[in-house]
Design an enzyme around this catalytic site. Structure first.
Site, PDB file in Angstrom:
ATOM      1  N   SER A  19     -45.551 -61.316  35.981  1.00  0.00           N
ATOM      2  CA  SER A  19     -46.324 -60.368  36.788  1.00  0.00           C
ATOM      3  C   SER A  19     -46.024 -60.427  38.277  1.00  0.00           C
ATOM      4  O   SER A  19     -45.941 -61.510  38.868  1.00  0.00           O
ATOM      5  CB  SER A  19     -47.819 -60.618  36.582  1.00  0.00           C
ATOM      6  OG  SER A  19     -48.547 -59.789  37.469  1.00  0.00           O
ATOM      7  N   ASP A  73     -49.509 -67.061  25.673  1.00  0.00           N
ATOM      8  CA  ASP A  73     -50.243 -66.231  24.700  1.00  0.00           C
ATOM      9  C   ASP A  73     -49.318 -65.164  24.099  1.00  0.00           C
ATOM     10  O   ASP A  73     -49.726 -64.447  23.189  1.00  0.00           O
ATOM     11  CB  ASP A  73     -51.453 -65.536  25.346  1.00  0.00           C
ATOM     12  CG  ASP A  73     -51.030 -64.428  26.300  1.00  0.00           C
ATOM     13  OD1 ASP A  73     -50.139 -64.675  27.133  1.00  0.00           O
ATOM     14  OD2 ASP A  73     -51.579 -63.316  26.208  1.00  0.00           O
ATOM     15  N   ASN A  99     -48.194 -59.222  40.206  1.00  0.00           N
ATOM     16  CA  ASN A  99     -49.553 -59.328  40.754  1.00  0.00           C
ATOM     17  C   ASN A  99     -50.068 -60.780  40.723  1.00  0.00           C
ATOM     18  O   ASN A  99     -51.245 -61.023  40.999  1.00  0.00           O
ATOM     19  CB  ASN A  99     -50.513 -58.449  39.948  1.00  0.00           C
ATOM     20  CG  ASN A  99     -50.260 -56.962  40.168  1.00  0.00           C
ATOM     21  OD1 ASN A  99     -50.346 -56.476  41.294  1.00  0.00           O
ATOM     22  ND2 ASN A  99     -49.914 -56.244  39.110  1.00  0.00           N
ATOM     23  N   ARG A 129     -43.280 -54.849  33.846  1.00  0.00           N
ATOM     24  CA  ARG A 129     -43.927 -53.525  33.933  1.00  0.00           C
ATOM     25  C   ARG A 129     -42.986 -52.395  33.495  1.00  0.00           C
ATOM     26  O   ARG A 129     -43.359 -51.544  32.687  1.00  0.00           O
ATOM     27  CB  ARG A 129     -44.381 -53.301  35.380  1.00  0.00           C
ATOM     28  CG  ARG A 129     -45.389 -52.180  35.545  1.00  0.00           C
ATOM     29  CD  ARG A 129     -45.767 -52.041  37.016  1.00  0.00           C
ATOM     30  NE  ARG A 129     -46.171 -53.308  37.610  1.00  0.00           N
ATOM     31  CZ  ARG A 129     -46.229 -53.538  38.917  1.00  0.00           C
ATOM     32  NH1 ARG A 129     -45.932 -52.578  39.777  1.00  0.00           N
ATOM     33  NH2 ARG A 129     -46.605 -54.721  39.380  1.00  0.00           N
ATOM     34  N   GLY A 157     -46.172 -60.487  28.278  1.00  0.00           N
ATOM     35  CA  GLY A 157     -45.040 -61.230  28.830  1.00  0.00           C
ATOM     36  C   GLY A 157     -43.869 -60.366  29.274  1.00  0.00           C
ATOM     37  O   GLY A 157     -42.901 -60.862  29.827  1.00  0.00           O
ATOM     38  N   ASP A 195     -48.347 -69.627  31.578  1.00  0.00           N
ATOM     39  CA  ASP A 195     -48.356 -68.181  31.746  1.00  0.00           C
ATOM     40  C   ASP A 195     -49.708 -67.848  32.412  1.00  0.00           C
ATOM     41  O   ASP A 195     -50.634 -68.672  32.383  1.00  0.00           O
ATOM     42  CB  ASP A 195     -48.231 -67.519  30.371  1.00  0.00           C
ATOM     43  CG  ASP A 195     -48.447 -66.029  30.444  1.00  0.00           C
ATOM     44  OD1 ASP A 195     -47.785 -65.379  31.259  1.00  0.00           O
ATOM     45  OD2 ASP A 195     -49.301 -65.511  29.698  1.00  0.00           O
ATOM     46  N   ASP A 204     -51.558 -64.171  32.680  1.00  0.00           N
ATOM     47  CA  ASP A 204     -52.407 -63.182  31.985  1.00  0.00           C
ATOM     48  C   ASP A 204     -52.620 -63.588  30.521  1.00  0.00           C
ATOM     49  O   ASP A 204     -51.655 -63.680  29.764  1.00  0.00           O
ATOM     50  CB  ASP A 204     -51.741 -61.795  32.014  1.00  0.00           C
ATOM     51  CG  ASP A 204     -51.408 -61.325  33.431  1.00  0.00           C
ATOM     52  OD1 ASP A 204     -52.330 -61.213  34.247  1.00  0.00           O
ATOM     53  OD2 ASP A 204     -50.226 -61.078  33.709  1.00  0.00           O
TER      54      ASP A 204
HETATM   55  C1  G6P Z   1     -47.414 -60.324  32.304  1.00  0.00           C
HETATM   56  C2  G6P Z   1     -48.209 -59.562  31.272  1.00  0.00           C
HETATM   57  C3  G6P Z   1     -47.485 -58.269  30.886  1.00  0.00           C
HETATM   58  C4  G6P Z   1     -47.184 -57.469  32.148  1.00  0.00           C
HETATM   59  C5  G6P Z   1     -46.291 -58.288  33.063  1.00  0.00           C
HETATM   60  C6  G6P Z   1     -45.972 -57.571  34.365  1.00  0.00           C
HETATM   61  O1  G6P Z   1     -46.316 -60.901  31.706  1.00  0.00           O
HETATM   62  O2  G6P Z   1     -48.380 -60.336  30.092  1.00  0.00           O
HETATM   63  O3  G6P Z   1     -48.274 -57.545  30.001  1.00  0.00           O
HETATM   64  O4  G6P Z   1     -46.547 -56.253  31.825  1.00  0.00           O
HETATM   65  O5  G6P Z   1     -46.990 -59.498  33.386  1.00  0.00           O
HETATM   66  O6  G6P Z   1     -47.156 -57.459  35.099  1.00  0.00           O
HETATM   67  P1  G6P Z   1     -47.361 -56.664  36.449  1.00  0.00           P
HETATM   68  O7  G6P Z   1     -48.692 -57.197  36.937  1.00  0.00           O
HETATM   69  O8  G6P Z   1     -46.234 -57.030  37.370  1.00  0.00           O
HETATM   70  O9  G6P Z   1     -47.376 -55.217  36.125  1.00  0.00           O
HETATM   71 MG    MG Z   2     -49.705 -63.698  28.912  1.00  0.00          MG
END
Ligand code: G6P
Ligand code: MG
Length: 209
Positions: A114, A168, A116, A47, A44, A7, A9
């Site tokens: 994510s 995590d 991002n 968004r 995880g 993972d 973040d």
């Molecule tokens: C990860 C993070 C989440 C987040 C998701 C989407 O899984 O743990 O907390 O909401 O990514 O992220 P983004 O960067 O696309 O908003």
């Molecule tokens: Mg994470």
């Protein structure tokens, strides 16, 4: 074990903190009570699914358009915080452990919900490091659905049972199990003893594989 799927973040880099700050800022703007504990439910989770949880916590009823606008506001805020991210934010412990795993001949992938992901990997100097990247741009269901990890295994050309997941998020541990993979827990999941192996420090991963 032939491959490890990480993972992003809260595992490779502590951008889970910037996620928290972004959601906290949006919750403040919308007058919704928020906390680090609530934020753990967002780990995880995609968004828009986070936006649904925020709506539920605040007992609000937004239109789809409003939800997209608020999620975009949070993402813009989050991205402005990420602009300060540099390769120095990649800990020595994480980098040396990744290098040691690779030296053992293991294939390494990212499995993150994510959108991002690639931007973050560029900021911390790991844009070309991993053998495969499965992220929010190639899935339709976020964790706890196993899709992101099954895609990562496929991109590595490995069977799911040949891969180990590092997470995590409790939703991420569930996703690994749903995909037939064992999960190593760090951070929040480790604090909850939620996973097949619980790490106190990242380099302990070398004892697991
Ligand atoms: C990860 C993070 C989440 C987040 C998701 C989407 O899984 O743990 O907390 O909401 O990514 O992220 P983004 O960067 O696309 O908003
Ligand atoms: Mg994470």
């Amino acid at each position: 074990m032939k491959g490890i799927i990480f993972d992003l973040d809260g595992v490779i880099v502590s951008t889970d903190e910037q996620h928290y700050l972004g959601w906290q800022a949006l919750a403040d703007k919308l007058g919704i009570p928020f906390s680090r504990e609530v934020n753990n439910r967002f780990r995880g989770v995609s968004r828009m699914a986070c936006m649904d949880i925020l709506e539920e916590i605040g007992d609000k009823c937004y239109t789809e358009q409003e939800k997209i606008a608020y999620a975009t506001w949070k993402n813009d805020y989050y991205r402005s915080l990420l602009s300060e991210l540099t390769p120095a934010d990649l800990s020595e412990d994480v980098k040396s452990t990744l290098d040691a795993l690779r030296a053992k001949g293991l294939k390494l992938a990212i499995g993150s919900s994510s959108k991002n992901t690639k931007f973050i990997l560029e900021r911390i100097g790991l844009a070309d490091y991993f053998d495969a990247i499965s992220d929010g741009t190639n899935i339709s269901k976020s964790k706890p659905d196993p899709e992101v990890f099954l895609k990562a295994a496929e991109f590595l050309r490995l069977n799911p049972e040949e891969c180990l997941v590092v997470e995590d998020a409790t939703a991420g541990v569930d996703a690994a199990h749903a995909g037939g993979m064992k999960a190593v827990a760090v951070g929040d999941a480790a604090e909850k003893f939620y996973g097949d192996f619980i790490l106190e420090s990242f380099d302990e991963l070398l004892k697991v594989v």
